[in-house]
Design a protein around this motif. Structure first.
Motif, PDB file in Angstrom:
ATOM      1  N   HIS A   1      47.247  30.392  45.795  1.00  0.00           N
ATOM      2  CA  HIS A   1      46.278  30.301  47.024  1.00  0.00           C
ATOM      3  C   HIS A   1      45.077  31.078  46.313  1.00  0.00           C
TER       4      HIS A   1
ATOM      5  N   GLY B   1      43.090  36.186  48.977  1.00  0.00           N
ATOM      6  CA  GLY B   1      43.917  35.654  50.002  1.00  0.00           C
ATOM      7  C   GLY B   1      45.411  36.087  49.640  1.00  0.00           C
TER       8      GLY B   1
ATOM      9  N   SER C   1      33.218  35.195  56.235  1.00  0.00           N
ATOM     10  CA  SER C   1      33.980  34.339  57.015  1.00  0.00           C
ATOM     11  C   SER C   1      33.019  33.485  57.573  1.00  0.00           C
TER      12      SER C   1
ATOM     13  N   HIS D   1      40.945  36.400  58.294  1.00  0.00           N
ATOM     14  CA  HIS D   1      40.456  36.873  57.169  1.00  0.00           C
ATOM     15  C   HIS D   1      40.344  38.555  57.493  1.00  0.00           C
TER      16      HIS D   1
ATOM     17  N   TYR E   1      44.166  39.526  56.526  1.00  0.00           N
ATOM     18  CA  TYR E   1      44.755  39.147  55.180  1.00  0.00           C
ATOM     19  C   TYR E   1      43.761  39.299  54.007  1.00  0.00           C
ATOM     20  N   PHE E   2      42.423  39.476  54.153  1.00  0.00           N
ATOM     21  CA  PHE E   2      41.573  39.352  53.165  1.00  0.00           C
ATOM     22  C   PHE E   2      41.585  40.618  52.216  1.00  0.00           C
TER      23      PHE E   2
ATOM     24  N   GLY F   1      47.353  32.135  54.086  1.00  0.00           N
ATOM     25  CA  GLY F   1      46.268  31.145  54.041  1.00  0.00           C
ATOM     26  C   GLY F   1      46.393  29.451  53.767  1.00  0.00           C
TER      27      GLY F   1
END
Length: 298
Positions: A46, A50, A184, A203, A206-207, A54
């Motif tokens: 990935h 991330g 984003s 986002h 998990y970002f 993703g």
């Protein structure tokens, strides 16, 4: 109220097994989707900041494949490496060690998205074998050149400030939801309002799932240190490049140059999408991936 994933139903129908391997000091978590006895397997890497979530929209479109998706060291649920730096070379060694630990070295196609494309390409340049390679939104333009270079320098300052602040403030700065949302909004190209909202929520979720600010900053420095183009000569195996025609991070001109310089490459361009092919056009990406892998099986 959160927007449900448009890919949730298909993903839920696919069996998944979780595993963990220690690689270069990283307790690496991975997710093993699809039939365990499938003839074709695929390993995913990935992008920066991330985790395995993703690429799940693409996984959801490929139920017949066995797909292994790890979290990179220092991101998601994988701990940082202690026996290698978080550099492109270090991540390449980690990928080789992961494949060896899974018993898949040399015989499993690899897919890298964005930062993951750099990791995969340079791991191959360093001697890792892959029978077929797929690079989605590959970083094929010098990240320090042109307009991207200006943005990269500003982003480097952002990470530098995060490292210098006291621990609590630094973590809050680096995980600031306004900055994540700005990123984003900049990357999402879809006109579908509901899909766009879901992307922003993904986002948000998990970002900022990074282990610590030093590993995060090291990874960012790694992302600026090179690009796929510098490893193009090593991509002699069949290589599929999937690009968006409106990608601000990896402009189309660079993708075309990569396709021309990588001996085994062919380029597929999706119109009306940018750097988030995996979120906005996973069906199209999966169609190309399925056909490409079928060629190898034949």
């Amino acid at each position: 109220m959160p927007v449900p994933s448009p890919y949730a139903e298909k993903l839920a129908a696919i069996p998944v097994r979780e595993g963990e391997l220690e690689v270069l000091g990283s307790r690496t978590r991975y997710w093993d989707y699809g039939p365990a006895d499938a003839e074709t397997a695929l390993v995913l890497v990935h992008g920066y900041r991330g985790d395995h979530h993703g690429l799940e929209p693409v996984v959801a479109q490929l139920p017949e494949l066995r797909i292994l998706a790890p979290d990179l060291p220092g991101f998601g649920r994988s701990t940082p490496m202690t026996a290698a730096p978080h550099s492109i070379e270090g991540y390449g060694r980690w990928l080789a060690g992961l494949l060896e630990g899974l018993g898949l070295e040399g015989r499993t196609p690899l897919l890298g998205h964005s930062f993951g494309s750099i990791v995969v390409a340079h791991a191959i340049a360093g001697g890792l074998e892959s029978p077929r390679t797929i690079l989605v939104n590959p970083i094929s333009t010098d990240p320090m050149a042109g307009v991207n270079g200006v943005l990269a320098r500003l982003t480097r300052l952002y990470y530098a400030i995060g490292r210098r602040l006291p621990a609590g403030l630094g973590a809050a700065w680096l995980g600031n939801r306004l900055i994540v949302r700005f990123m984003s909004v900049t990357l999402a190209k879809t006109d579908d309002g509901r899909l766009k909202r879901w992307i922003h929520e993904e986002h948000d979720r998990y970002f900022s799932a990074f282990s610590d600010r030093d590993t995060l900053a090291e990874g960012f420095d790694a992302s600026l240190s090179t690009d796929v183009l510098r490893a193009a000569g090593s991509l002699t195996m069949p290589t599929l490049l999937i690009a968006g025609d409106d990608d601000l991070v990896a402009p189309l001109a660079g993708q075309r140059e990569l396709a021309a310089r990588a001996p085994g490459a062919r380029l597929e361009v999706l119109e009306g999408v940018g750097h988030l092919v995996h979120y906005e056009r996973p069906e199209d990406a999966a169609r190309l991936i399925r056909a490409f892998l079928a060629e190898g099986a034949a």
